[in-house]
Design a protein around this motif. Structure first.
Motif, mmCIF file in Angstrom:
data_model
loop_
_atom_site.group_PDB
_atom_site.id
_atom_site.type_symbol
_atom_site.label_atom_id
_atom_site.label_comp_id
_atom_site.label_asym_id
_atom_site.label_seq_id
_atom_site.Cartn_x
_atom_site.Cartn_y
_atom_site.Cartn_z
ATOM 1 N N ILE A 136 0.842 -1.202 0.000
ATOM 2 C CA ILE A 136 0.000 0.000 0.000
ATOM 3 C C ILE A 136 0.874 1.248 0.000
ATOM 4 N N THR A 137 1.903 1.244 0.831
ATOM 5 C CA THR A 137 2.817 2.385 0.903
ATOM 6 C C THR A 137 3.514 2.610 -0.433
ATOM 7 N N ALA A 138 3.833 1.524 -1.125
ATOM 8 C CA ALA A 138 4.532 1.624 -2.408
ATOM 9 C C ALA A 138 3.584 1.827 -3.576
ATOM 10 N N GLY A 139 2.274 1.851 -3.298
ATOM 11 C CA GLY A 139 1.308 2.010 -4.383
ATOM 12 C C GLY A 139 1.109 0.747 -5.198
ATOM 13 N N ASP A 140 1.501 -0.391 -4.635
ATOM 14 C CA ASP A 140 1.383 -1.676 -5.328
ATOM 15 C C ASP A 140 0.020 -2.285 -4.996
ATOM 16 N N THR A 141 -0.786 -2.524 -6.008
ATOM 17 C CA THR A 141 -2.139 -3.072 -5.780
ATOM 18 C C THR A 141 -2.213 -4.566 -6.062
ATOM 19 N N SER A 162 -7.235 -7.778 -2.159
ATOM 20 C CA SER A 162 -6.353 -6.635 -2.380
ATOM 21 C C SER A 162 -5.566 -6.361 -1.108
ATOM 22 N N PRO A 163 -4.485 -5.589 -1.177
ATOM 23 C CA PRO A 163 -3.746 -5.252 0.036
ATOM 24 C C PRO A 163 -4.637 -4.617 1.100
ATOM 25 N N GLU A 164 -5.547 -3.742 0.689
ATOM 26 C CA GLU A 164 -6.446 -3.098 1.651
ATOM 27 C C GLU A 164 -7.354 -4.131 2.324
ATOM 28 N N GLN A 165 -7.828 -5.109 1.548
ATOM 29 C CA GLN A 165 -8.697 -6.144 2.125
ATOM 30 C C GLN A 165 -7.930 -7.021 3.111
ATOM 31 N N ILE A 166 -6.664 -7.292 2.797
ATOM 32 C CA ILE A 166 -5.843 -8.086 3.724
ATOM 33 C C ILE A 166 -5.688 -7.342 5.045
ATOM 34 N N VAL A 167 -5.380 -6.041 4.998
ATOM 35 C CA VAL A 167 -5.205 -5.257 6.217
ATOM 36 C C VAL A 167 -6.515 -5.217 7.006
ATOM 37 N N LEU A 168 -7.628 -5.011 6.312
ATOM 38 C CA LEU A 168 -8.924 -4.960 6.993
ATOM 39 C C LEU A 168 -9.266 -6.311 7.615
#
Length: 201
Positions: free
Chosen positions: A136-141, A157-163
């Motif tokens: 997420i920090t690197a803008g990698d989706t 997605s990275p956001e879904q993994i974090v959530l």
């Protein structure tokens, strides 16, 4: 013949048998017959070699067998063996901790993904979350495939993994809070495993 000693509640403490510990009474013989040399038994007296204590109670073989077969569930009422149902052991904090651990391992379904809480599962999700934060920090989706507790693959997605990690961690924290609330009760409810005391799955 069998004998037993009992505590004040009627629980057996020691068993004795005359063929092992000696007979309580021994025969008393009279004058021997001059012709046969046989002395008749004219009575009985206490046997000083007997190891059965005076306070031991004579019981039948059936009583002896029942007391041995059902330890803690039978008592002596002074005349016979009676059924005894011990009161349930009080619930302790350790019992609550075990239920909490069971629920953590069982996990829950989060947004359609079954997240289990075994140590290896928790480490895997944490590592995936850390990697997702870096992407997420690197803008990698780039998505990640996460295999859940039912062996179903989910492309997240990275956001879904974090959530997913955040919700799983929040659920574990809620389980701890519920266990602390239960352990603060005096007494702890006998139905402490009921869902009403725990966060919903």
């Amino acid at each position: 013949m069998k004998f037993a000693t009992f505590d004040t509640s009627g629980n057996p403490t020691t068993f004795y048998a005359e063929d092992v510990h000696g007979e309580r009474l021994r025969p008393v013989y009279g004058e021997a017959d001059p012709e046969t040399g046989i002395a008749p038994v004219i009575g009985e007296e206490p046997n000083p070699d007997c190891l059965i204590p005076a306070g031991a109670v004579a019981i039948t073989d059936a009583h002896w067998l029942e007391l041995l077969t059902y330890p803690g569930q039978r008592r002596w009422d002074g005349a016979a063996v009676v059924v005894y149902t011990p009161p349930p052991e009080p619930i302790t904090g350790d019992d609550v901790n075990r239920e909490r651990a069971r629920r953590i391992v069982a996990g829950k379904v989060i947004d359609g993904v079954y997240v289990t809480g075994r140590d290896e599962d928790a480490r895997n999700l944490t590592n995936l979350m850390l990697g997702a934060q870096l992407r997420i920090t690197a803008g990698d989706t780039t998505p990640t495939t996460y295999r859940d507790g039912n062996n179903v693959d989910h492309v997240l997605s990275p956001e879904q993994i974090v959530l997913l990690w955040q919700q799983s961690a929040a659920y574990v924290s809620a389980l701890y809070a519920a266990s602390w609330a239960l352990k603060a009760l005096d007494p702890i409810p006998a139905d402490y495993t009921a869902d009403q005391y725990w966060p919903t799955v």
